[in-house]
Motif scaffolding. Structure first.
Motif, PDB file in Angstrom:
ATOM      1  N   HIS A 114      27.334  66.395  43.371  1.00  0.00           N
ATOM      2  CA  HIS A 114      26.646  65.148  43.725  1.00  0.00           C
ATOM      3  C   HIS A 114      27.639  63.994  43.681  1.00  0.00           C
ATOM      4  O   HIS A 114      28.451  63.889  42.756  1.00  0.00           O
ATOM      5  N   ILE A 137      16.253  69.083  38.442  1.00  0.00           N
ATOM      6  CA  ILE A 137      17.677  68.753  38.511  1.00  0.00           C
ATOM      7  C   ILE A 137      18.187  68.599  37.082  1.00  0.00           C
ATOM      8  O   ILE A 137      17.593  67.875  36.273  1.00  0.00           O
ATOM      9  N   ASP A 139      21.875  68.486  34.335  1.00  0.00           N
ATOM     10  CA  ASP A 139      23.320  68.421  34.128  1.00  0.00           C
ATOM     11  C   ASP A 139      23.631  69.128  32.822  1.00  0.00           C
ATOM     12  O   ASP A 139      22.767  69.815  32.263  1.00  0.00           O
ATOM     13  N   TRP A 161      17.410  64.739  46.803  1.00  0.00           N
ATOM     14  CA  TRP A 161      17.428  64.015  45.528  1.00  0.00           C
ATOM     15  C   TRP A 161      18.248  62.746  45.725  1.00  0.00           C
ATOM     16  O   TRP A 161      19.388  62.801  46.198  1.00  0.00           O
ATOM     17  N   TYR A 176      25.877  69.258  39.257  1.00  0.00           N
ATOM     18  CA  TYR A 176      24.515  69.372  38.755  1.00  0.00           C
ATOM     19  C   TYR A 176      23.948  70.741  39.138  1.00  0.00           C
ATOM     20  O   TYR A 176      24.508  71.446  39.996  1.00  0.00           O
ATOM     21  N   VAL A 178      20.253  72.923  40.194  1.00  0.00           N
ATOM     22  CA  VAL A 178      18.887  72.799  40.681  1.00  0.00           C
ATOM     23  C   VAL A 178      18.165  74.120  40.439  1.00  0.00           C
ATOM     24  O   VAL A 178      18.704  75.194  40.684  1.00  0.00           O
TER      25      VAL A 178
END
Length: 231
Positions: A114, A137, A139, A161, A176, A178
């Motif tokens: 991202h 989502i 991290d 997103w 990230y 998903v």
């Protein structure tokens, strides 16, 4: 046809022995090339001209060998052409892969790159209709945002997103993850395959000439796993 006599044979033998006794340079006397069809024909003609009339040779085997040699030459040339085409194809594939460095690609997986201030898009690949679909989502610290999509039909569904977490904060550039899931007709939870985007950092060519790309997520994928390439 030349006459054959014991005297001639003896003379030829004497000359042959003298030639064998002379000091020679093997590298200088070695043939530069392998025998070809013309050489075989010359050998056949020479043998026929100098054969023993009382015991003539049978040229059948010689002709058979010549035929086999012709087939071998044709096969060798075909193999050389195939090898040249393979080398050319491998070079083109490597150049094509190298041109993807720094570009964004879409692959099957859960981790994506991202960029702060940009939207990140990924694809949900549903094998069956699902209800109460959720896209999470995350991290390295845990959940960042949860997207509710309610009911989806079978097939591919694009999801975007905006890079904002659940508290309204703008998330920075990073890797990230998903995760998507929903409920089937029986109310059971079904995971959904995701297709994500990432940047290509490098390209590698293996010993078997296969090409793999290393993504910004650190994942290595083969060329045939890349579904889409964008700027």
């Amino acid at each position: 046809m030349a006459d054959y006599s014991p005297t001639t044979a003896a003379t030829n033998s004497t000359d042959y022995m003298k030639a064998m006794q002379q000091t020679t340079n093997p590298a200088a006397s070695a043939p530069e090339n392998q025998l070809d069809q013309a050489d075989f024909l010359r050998l056949l003609t020479t043998q026929l001209q100098n054969q023993d009339p009382s015991d003539p040779m049978d040229p059948t085997q010689f002709v058979t060998d010549l035929t086999q040699m012709s087939q071998l030459e044709a096969t060798t040339k075909m193999n050389e052409s195939i090898n040249a085409m393979t080398t050319s194809f491998q070079s083109m594939q490597t150049m094509q892969a190298a041109s993807m460095i720094g570009r964004n690609v879409q692959v099957n997986g859960g981790d994506f790159s991202h960029v702060e201030g940009n939207d990140s898009q990924f694809v949900l690949n549903l094998e069956q209709p699902l209800e109460d679909v959720k896209v999470v989502i995350s991290d390295k610290n845990g959940m960042v945002q949860e997207i509710f999509l309610d009911e989806l039909n079978a097939g591919e569904e694009y999801v975007t997103w905006d890079g904002i977490d659940e508290h309204g904060n703008v998330k920075g550039s990073d890797v990230y993850s998903v995760t998507a899931y929903g409920l089937d007709e029986a109310g059971e939870i079904e995971m959904i395959d995701t297709i994500v985007g990432s940047r290509v950092n490098s390209v590698a060519v293996a010993d078997d000439s296969s090409v793999t790309v290393t993504l910004a997520t650190g994942e290595k994928v083969a060329m045939d796993q890349i579904r889409e390439i964008s700027g």
